[in-house]
Write a protein that holds these residues in place. Structure first.
Motif, mmCIF file in Angstrom:
data_model
loop_
_atom_site.group_PDB
_atom_site.id
_atom_site.type_symbol
_atom_site.label_atom_id
_atom_site.label_comp_id
_atom_site.label_asym_id
_atom_site.label_seq_id
_atom_site.Cartn_x
_atom_site.Cartn_y
_atom_site.Cartn_z
ATOM 1 N N UNK A 97 0.818 -1.214 0.000
ATOM 2 C CA UNK A 97 0.000 0.000 0.000
ATOM 3 C C UNK A 97 0.853 1.267 0.000
ATOM 4 N N UNK A 98 2.142 1.165 0.287
ATOM 5 C CA UNK A 98 3.011 2.338 0.290
ATOM 6 C C UNK A 98 3.472 2.725 -1.114
ATOM 7 N N UNK A 99 3.200 1.903 -2.114
ATOM 8 C CA UNK A 99 3.716 2.125 -3.459
ATOM 9 C C UNK A 99 2.572 2.411 -4.427
ATOM 10 N N UNK A 100 2.902 3.036 -5.569
ATOM 11 C CA UNK A 100 1.867 3.286 -6.577
ATOM 12 C C UNK A 100 1.392 1.985 -7.207
ATOM 13 N N UNK A 101 0.210 2.042 -7.788
ATOM 14 C CA UNK A 101 -0.321 0.909 -8.538
ATOM 15 C C UNK A 101 -0.581 1.353 -9.970
ATOM 16 N N UNK A 102 -0.284 0.475 -10.908
ATOM 17 C CA UNK A 102 -0.450 0.760 -12.328
ATOM 18 C C UNK A 102 -1.237 -0.369 -12.962
ATOM 19 N N UNK A 103 -2.259 -0.022 -13.730
ATOM 20 C CA UNK A 103 -3.077 -1.004 -14.453
ATOM 21 C C UNK A 103 -3.036 -0.676 -15.940
ATOM 22 N N UNK A 104 -2.949 -1.703 -16.744
ATOM 23 C CA UNK A 104 -2.998 -1.531 -18.194
ATOM 24 C C UNK A 104 -4.341 -1.960 -18.743
ATOM 25 N N UNK A 105 -4.737 -1.357 -19.848
ATOM 26 C CA UNK A 105 -6.015 -1.710 -20.476
ATOM 27 C C UNK A 105 -5.867 -1.666 -21.985
ATOM 28 N N UNK A 106 -6.692 -2.383 -22.658
ATOM 29 C CA UNK A 106 -6.694 -2.395 -24.120
ATOM 30 C C UNK A 106 -8.041 -2.843 -24.633
ATOM 31 N N UNK A 107 -8.412 -2.336 -25.809
ATOM 32 C CA UNK A 107 -9.700 -2.723 -26.394
ATOM 33 C C UNK A 107 -9.606 -2.672 -27.902
ATOM 34 N N UNK A 108 -10.471 -3.454 -28.557
ATOM 35 C CA UNK A 108 -10.592 -3.462 -30.018
ATOM 36 C C UNK A 108 -12.065 -3.583 -30.364
ATOM 37 N N UNK A 123 -23.281 2.725 -46.087
ATOM 38 C CA UNK A 123 -22.720 2.197 -44.829
ATOM 39 C C UNK A 123 -21.213 2.229 -44.864
ATOM 40 N N UNK A 124 -20.626 2.364 -43.664
ATOM 41 C CA UNK A 124 -19.169 2.407 -43.547
ATOM 42 C C UNK A 124 -18.773 1.645 -42.289
ATOM 43 N N UNK A 125 -18.040 0.597 -42.427
ATOM 44 C CA UNK A 125 -17.567 -0.198 -41.291
ATOM 45 C C UNK A 125 -16.110 0.137 -41.015
ATOM 46 N N UNK A 126 -15.760 0.288 -39.731
ATOM 47 C CA UNK A 126 -14.379 0.610 -39.391
ATOM 48 C C UNK A 126 -14.036 -0.016 -38.023
ATOM 49 N N UNK A 127 -12.742 -0.111 -37.797
ATOM 50 C CA UNK A 127 -12.232 -0.676 -36.528
ATOM 51 C C UNK A 127 -11.551 0.421 -35.729
ATOM 52 N N UNK A 128 -11.527 0.225 -34.414
ATOM 53 C CA UNK A 128 -10.833 1.163 -33.534
ATOM 54 C C UNK A 128 -10.122 0.374 -32.439
ATOM 55 N N UNK A 129 -8.859 0.719 -32.273
ATOM 56 C CA UNK A 129 -8.027 0.058 -31.265
ATOM 57 C C UNK A 129 -7.589 1.091 -30.234
#
Length: 492
Positions: A97-108, A123-129
């Motif tokens: 608890x004395x130290x920082x915490x880091x979390x990673x995230x990702x989505x597609x 219509x137009x289909x596209x991806x986002x990362x």
């Protein structure tokens, strides 16, 4: 804006590093202790107690082996080891608890939009990362986390003291039950010898009755006393079996596991006496139960600081950085990047006295453990004084009983000789035999008591296992703990 962020971080970091804490700092209490035990002369310097492997001074290899086996196999010891592993893990949790915490995230995501154009739908289909990191750090401005680490450290010390206390009790129980087992064997042998002698007297009386020099009533009396002595044997056998069963369980085995091993009789172990007892202040260091109580007191002193810190403002630094792109390969170069950073301040404004009451609860708990510590010290002093008195008086008693048994033995042999020559009555013979059996049985029990009092004195002084105890290996070794297909148990 950048300068303000840097200034904020610098100020908050400096405050966090300053080590500010609230609540009382633990100080080991100083208790008034007697200068000497009641049997010691004040002018004589007391020799320190010899507590290392004290059971070996009973000079019984079988007992030494049983103690080693109990330390390895006893289930209470295994439980105490698991508690140490739990306390270590809790300490590591608190330290984190004395130290920082880091979390990673990702989505597609894959999306499609439709719009009406000139009477028809396009219509137009596209991806986002998207990927990013979130970080947070609670600045321990008033020390709630540091107090938590302190409490966890004391808790770890307490778990180690509890293991030592368990070992002290275990070794004392093994030694006491072993002494009792050998004592029962000696008393059974004595009862068999006494009943055999009384049977011989009964047969002699029967022959004298046939010759007309004794009566049928004399025969009945002689047979009755022999049967009365034999009636003690089943009770003694039951007591012996119970002590063997207890010894087996203490070593982590089924109750009858040691029956064959201890079947052959052996003498009652006799300790080397007298033994040095040190001074009363030694128990503060030697008695693990006193040490355990003191560590609990320290632990709950630290918890007051935790409760008190909850009444002060809390500051956290939070930040995140995100990057998004239409192609996975563009996340590192042609992507849009967003970030945020800043402190979060939480100030308790109104809670209807809840936080103050929590501090009072912690203070009351601390007081209870302080009283428990003082009580454990008084109990330890009482245990030692009682054991010293019991051992000293039993040594006096055993010498008197030995003299008594010798005199009754001489009287029984003389009465037997006179009875055979017709110069005394059967009643005198039976009375002499009964007195001899009682005196010899009391002598055996007194020797048992001396060994038991010796054990009690060493336990009271804090003598236990001083060897290395391996506590890192879990009782159950788990396998295949990684990701895998789940299996659903089928109900019977």
């Amino acid at each position: 804006m950048t300068s303000w962020v840097r200034l904020s971080v610098g100020v908050l970091a400096a405050a966090a590093q300053a080590g500010c804490v609230v609540g009382p700092d633990y100080q080991k209490p100083i208790l008034a202790m007697p200068a000497n035990w009641s049997n010691q002369k004040t002018a004589t310097q007391a020799k320190p107690a010899q507590l290392s492997a004290w059971w070996q001074r009973l000079r019984d290899p079988q007992l030494n082996a049983l103690v080693n086996e109990a330390v390895t196999g006893n289930l209470d010891v295994a439980t105490a080891k698991a508690k140490i592993r739990e306390a270590r893990a809790s300490y590591r949790q608190s330290t984190a608890t004395l130290f920082p915490s880091v979390d990673g995230s990702g989505s597609a995501t894959r999306s499609k939009s439709a719009a009406a154009t000139s009477g028809r739908a396009a219509s137009d289909a596209h991806s986002q990362f998207q990927t990013g990191f979130d970080a947070s750090w609670e600045l321990d401005l008033f020390g709630p986390n540091r107090r938590g680490v302190e409490a966890a450290r004391y808790g770890l010390d307490a778990s180690q003291a509890e293991l030592r206390s368990t070992l002290l009790t275990l070794i004392g129980d093994v030694a006491s039950n072993y002494i009792q087992a050998r004592g029962y064997q000696a008393r059974i042998q004595l009862a068999k010898r006494a009943s055999s002698s009384e049977r011989q007297t009964a047969e002699l009386t029967r022959a004298m009755a046939q010759a007309g020099t004794a009566t049928a009533a004399d025969v009945a009396k002689a047979m009755g006393q022999a049967s009365s002595t034999e009636a003690d044997i089943p009770t003694l056998e039951a007591g012996y079996a119970e002590t063997v069963h207890r010894l087996s369980v203490l070593t982590g085995r089924p109750p009858a596991a040691l029956a064959e091993r201890l079947k052959r009789s052996a003498p009652i172990p006799a300790p080397r006496l007298p033994i040095p007892t040190g001074i009363p202040a030694d128990i503060l260091l030697n008695r693990p139960d006193v040490r355990l109580a003191e560590r609990h007191y320290a632990q709950y002193t630290a918890k007051i600081g935790q409760a008190e810190a909850a009444r002060y403002p809390a500051v956290s630094l939070t930040g995140d950085i995100d990057t998004s792109a239409l192609k996975l390969g563009d996340l590192g170069k042609n992507s849009s990047i967003s970030w945020s950073f800043g402190p979060t301040l939480s100030v308790p404004v109104f809670n209807a006295g809840q936080l103050k009451a929590a501090v009072e609860v912690a203070e009351a708990q601390r007081d209870q453990y302080f009283i428990a510590y003082r009580s454990s010290v008084l109990t330890a002093l009482e245990d030692v004084e009682n054991a010293i008195v019991s051992l000293r008086q039993e040594r006096i008693r055993v010498s008197k009983l030995a003299s008594s048994a010798k005199s009754y033995g001489d009287a029984a042999r003389l009465e037997q000789t006179l009875y055979k020559s017709g110069e005394t009555s059967l009643l005198d013979v039976l009375d002499a035999q009964r007195s001899l059996y009682s005196a010899e049985d009391d002598l055996v029990q007194s020797r048992i008591s001396i060994a038991t009092d010796y054990i009690a004195l060493n336990k009271a002084l804090g003598g236990g296992w001083d060897g290395v105890v391996e506590t890192t290996t879990p009782e159950i070794i788990d396998v295949k703990t990684g990701p895998r297909l789940a299996t659903i148990p089928v109900a019977p």
